[in-house]
Design a protein around this motif. Sequence first.
Motif, short mmCIF file in Angstrom:
data_model
loop_
_atom_site.label_atom_id
_atom_site.label_comp_id
_atom_site.label_asym_id
_atom_site.label_seq_id
_atom_site.Cartn_x
_atom_site.Cartn_y
_atom_site.Cartn_z
N VAL A 92 66.75 15.24 72.43
CA VAL A 92 67.54 14.10 72.88
C VAL A 92 68.93 14.15 72.22
N THR A 152 61.54 7.61 81.22
CA THR A 152 60.79 8.65 80.51
C THR A 152 59.32 8.65 80.93
N TYR A 206 56.78 10.33 74.55
CA TYR A 206 56.27 11.71 74.47
C TYR A 206 55.08 11.80 73.52
N ILE A 207 55.15 11.02 72.44
CA ILE A 207 54.03 11.05 71.49
C ILE A 207 52.78 10.43 72.14
N LYS A 237 61.16 9.21 72.39
CA LYS A 237 60.25 9.95 71.50
C LYS A 237 58.85 9.34 71.52
N GLU A 238 58.79 8.00 71.49
CA GLU A 238 57.49 7.30 71.49
C GLU A 238 56.66 7.68 72.71
N THR A 296 69.47 10.61 64.70
CA THR A 296 68.89 10.43 66.04
C THR A 296 69.58 11.35 67.06
N ASP A 299 69.07 15.37 68.41
CA ASP A 299 68.39 16.67 68.29
C ASP A 299 69.33 17.80 68.69
N TYR A 321 66.62 6.56 71.99
CA TYR A 321 66.08 7.76 71.34
C TYR A 321 64.65 7.49 70.88
N GLU A 322 64.49 6.34 70.22
CA GLU A 322 63.15 6.02 69.70
C GLU A 322 62.14 5.85 70.83
N HIS A 333 62.81 18.25 79.45
CA HIS A 333 62.83 18.58 78.03
C HIS A 333 64.13 18.10 77.36
N GLU A 340 57.42 17.75 72.39
CA GLU A 340 58.56 16.96 71.93
C GLU A 340 59.87 17.34 72.62
#
Length: 444
Positions: A229, A158, A219-220, A216-217, A287, A289, A212-213, A166, A226
């Motif tokens: 996933v 990532t 991207y943040i 996401k982390e 978890t 999307d 997943y976490e 995306h 966002e």
Amino acid sequence: MAGGCASTHKKIIEVIPHEFTFPQGFLWGSATSAHQVEGNNTNNDWWEWEQTLAAKERSGLADDEWNRFEADFKLAQELGHTALRFSIEWSRIEPQEGQWDTKALDHYAQVISSLRSKGIEPIVTLNHFTLPLWLARQGGWYSDKTPLLFARYAEKVTQTLGNHVHYWMTLNEPSVYVYKGYLVGEWPPQEKSPKKAVKVFKNLLLGHVLAYEKIKEVYIQRDWKEPMVGIAQNVLIFRACSDTTLRDRIAARFRHWMFNHLFVQALVRGRAYCIGVFNIHLPRAKTLDFIGLNYYTRDFVRNNGFGFPEILGQPCKETAGKHKHGEDNALSWEIYPKGLYTLLKDFSRYKLPLLVSENGIATNDDSERARFIVEHLNATAKAMKEGAPVIGYLYWSLLDNYEWVEGFSSRFGLIAVNYKTQERTIRESARKYEKIIRSGKLYF
Ligand code: FCB
């Protein structure tokens, strides 16, 4: 007179087809996976396993996609595709534990940028069945370390590629992986152990949640938009071998729950429970999307007992023929388009976007493929008309490729591959699919 009017009216109604317009931004395209197309993936467990199967084919150079992706993506673009699902080969990115191959990461950066430059949305699968050898030697998904190692790999990928991606799919068909690899022992590591199967199932769930976490982390941290996933879940229609036998009907219901729903349900709820077999608590719920659905066929099952795994029943080939109304594909999988409609409606219950992440036919008769695509798109359109939140349809596969234990004989591709010369030929069915994509409409 009145009767005459009525029959004319009826005729008119019969000739007016239903029209369906797919929404703007619908993801139209196809799917592939690394080991099936790239070639020379010598550092994973499948490759090693292939070398021991004297009578079966080996993946070898496959489609040589590692070197030919640019030309193949041009063909996908010519065919009107707006999305391509492909997978990243973990054994190339992390050839030894904790060592990252920057050249391999660069390669996938080029793959993604090639797609983007052609207006094709990359949909990236992180793990499509194969594992790096070093990890397989430590027990693969049976090892409790693997979910963490998978999350670390997801994080690395990532960080390097995420800015241009995306849609992520962490795992491909986890239930199939557990079933084939740990229950019936057909695929590496060829285990037949219900106990191990349960643990692998749990580790796959955990691996998804941790990945997943991490995704996401990243991207943040980077302030990127966002991402979405999900996973690719295999789904089949299951029917009882004998409709009049309650035991068979129970087996079909149980298989439907275990194969089709359990993994997704567990990720949504954060928990998976089966009396006396497992009680799994995940670190968090919700978890997913979106949900990818890989749909091919319908299976008939008969009761095999009430313990685990007997409760899953056993496929029955003998009586299945009687129930089938359609043809089979070249791998003897029944062609059953209505099943896609049924499952899209069924999975709408999760209230998450649905992506048909694989749907295809192995056949040497390309007119069957064209019909297969139209009928399955009709089924998709019908489900959408009734509210199923479908965001795309990806045909399996862009190219003929290496079909795991079946080898190269099954031809799934929109594009034919001559394995001697690596020459590509666009099939007529791909043109038919292109027409539908370009018009964005179906009449049924
Ligand atoms: C699916 C797999 C894919 C391909 C198709 C035919 O189950 O995800 O790799 O083999 O079947």
